[in-house]
Design a protein around this motif. Sequence first.
Motif, mmCIF file in Angstrom:
data_model
loop_
_atom_site.group_PDB
_atom_site.id
_atom_site.type_symbol
_atom_site.label_atom_id
_atom_site.label_comp_id
_atom_site.label_asym_id
_atom_site.label_seq_id
_atom_site.Cartn_x
_atom_site.Cartn_y
_atom_site.Cartn_z
ATOM 1 N N GLY A 105 -0.490 -2.863 -21.617
ATOM 2 C CA GLY A 105 -0.929 -4.313 -21.790
ATOM 3 C C GLY A 105 -2.275 -4.428 -21.315
ATOM 4 O O GLY A 105 -2.886 -5.321 -22.049
ATOM 5 N N LEU A 116 3.010 -0.207 -17.516
ATOM 6 C CA LEU A 116 3.678 1.148 -18.211
ATOM 7 C C LEU A 116 4.150 0.721 -19.708
ATOM 8 O O LEU A 116 4.486 1.475 -20.228
ATOM 9 N N PRO A 149 9.086 8.899 -10.382
ATOM 10 C CA PRO A 149 8.464 8.788 -11.391
ATOM 11 C C PRO A 149 7.269 9.684 -11.632
ATOM 12 O O PRO A 149 6.850 9.993 -12.792
ATOM 13 N N GLY A 177 -5.942 -5.440 -14.551
ATOM 14 C CA GLY A 177 -5.784 -5.234 -13.175
ATOM 15 C C GLY A 177 -5.909 -3.952 -12.987
ATOM 16 O O GLY A 177 -6.720 -3.517 -13.410
#
Length: 457
Positions: free
Chosen positions: A57, A54, A319, A49
């Motif tokens: 994957g 995070l 983050p 994608g």
Amino acid sequence: MAEVPQAYLEDASGLTGHASQFAAPSTAGELAAILADCRRRLMPVTFAGAGTGLVGGRIGDGGMIVSLERFQRLEIRPGHAIAGAGISLKELHTAAQASGQFYPPDPTEWTASVGGTIATNASGSRSFLYGSTRKWIRSLTAVFIDGSIRAFRRGDRVDFPISPLPAPLARKHTAGYPLRESMDWIDLLCGSEGTLAAVVEAELSLLPQPAALLSGVVFFPSPHAALSAVDSWRPIPQLRMLEYLDNSSLRILSAAYNGIPAAAQSALLIEQQLDALPGDPIGLWIDRLDAANALAEQSWFGQTAHDRERFRALRHSLPEVVNQRVHRNGFPKLNTDYAVPIEASQAMLDNYVSRLEAELPGRYAIFGHIGDAHVHVNMLPESQADFDTGLPLTIEFARHAVSLGGTVSAEHGLGRKKRNLLAIEFSEPQIDAMRDVKRRLDPAWLLGRGVLFAPPS
Ligand SMILES: Cc1cc2nc3c(=O)[nH]c(=O)nc-3n(C[C@H](O)[C@H](O)[C@H](O)COP(=O)(O)OP(=O)(O)OC[C@H]3O[C@@H](n4cnc5c(N)ncnc54)[C@H](O)[C@@H]3O)c2cc1C
């Protein structure tokens, strides 16, 4: 087939993968032909994608990377959208908003793709009221490794036997396959992290835009005051966001934002739909801040889209600023994604703080979705010794979350980076039940090899 651009061998996990081939089909038919060919050649395939994941994957573990970025259909209709896997959340949100509607799940990273958010069952700050991605999928089209293209609607049951697994008691859960008897295909594929099929398109429910929203950043003089407020604020009607920032998060943000009060030691971000609420909702918030001993004068409230975006940007930048600090420190961040039942929220947080104060004082930040008893611990190692201290703590915290009835992944999934955590939440026979499903749909174990499970030897 093309060479693999370096960007597709990385994602927001910081891991780097490897692969020898790359494809970016634009139709389900093209993708089906590619997958059927990979199956014939026993070529592993990783679906990509937008790479905001995070847990590593999409980074590839040999074989081919297949990007879904060219699935770009986007149609907004009353009550739903039809979105290709490559549409970004920002594009979806913007188009829905122009029609007076919105897409409720709100993972804060808006560059994420629709396909990626379905594959990880992403959720976010508004999931407190609206739940995770899974709930908002009406139908989806998936392509399997045998080259079949199948469209599933809500209510279409998986057509093979499944051994049901116990679900954790947490409000959010995306660790492994949520196996239940006669479960929907949509529930199986959503959250399967690209290990069972590619999602190429989905029909997603939209809601009408609320006529009025109140957002705020409420500052507190102590963590305790904020956490007591959480318990009394959870039942507030139409509250759709209840997010926590600890003292360290506020200090980190102070470097980038003006106006964070020096006396604040914690904060809660709130957002409430005001439509059809009786009485004086603003007056009620003033009373609530008083009762909670919040720093009322210094807290921020707003009702415009601009205010909302300002507060959202503050939360989203956290983050990012944390990652910049990690980068400067030169040691990888150690972060958690555990959720526990609401009743165990306080116990989990107390445990985090006491262990981190003992082991890594001043080198951690805790923030996130406290409304759902799901906060992220970010350990910020400044030395190899810190890293070596923090790594076992991530495991200790995972065990603690599970012992309280929680889960080892509430929203990010496990990917390749955290697949070791699956065995903390599930027994070996339970993981075998998941492997049975994987084998059924991908007998040669080609899709997302190394994601969720170690590849079979
Ligand atoms: C700053 C920041 C904030 C974040 N905040 C949140 C948050 O609030 N909530 C949250 O849930 N997540 C959050 N995330 C994590 C991330 O945005 C989500 O996991 C997101 O769903 C990943 O989407 P993606 O398109 O980037 O997928 P990728 O990273 O490309 O892939 C993720 C996984 O899905 C698989 N996949 C991707 N597309 C498909 C497809 N079409 N079909 C089948 N499998 C596919 C991949 O193989 C991989 O296993 C955040 C990340 C960052 C960097």
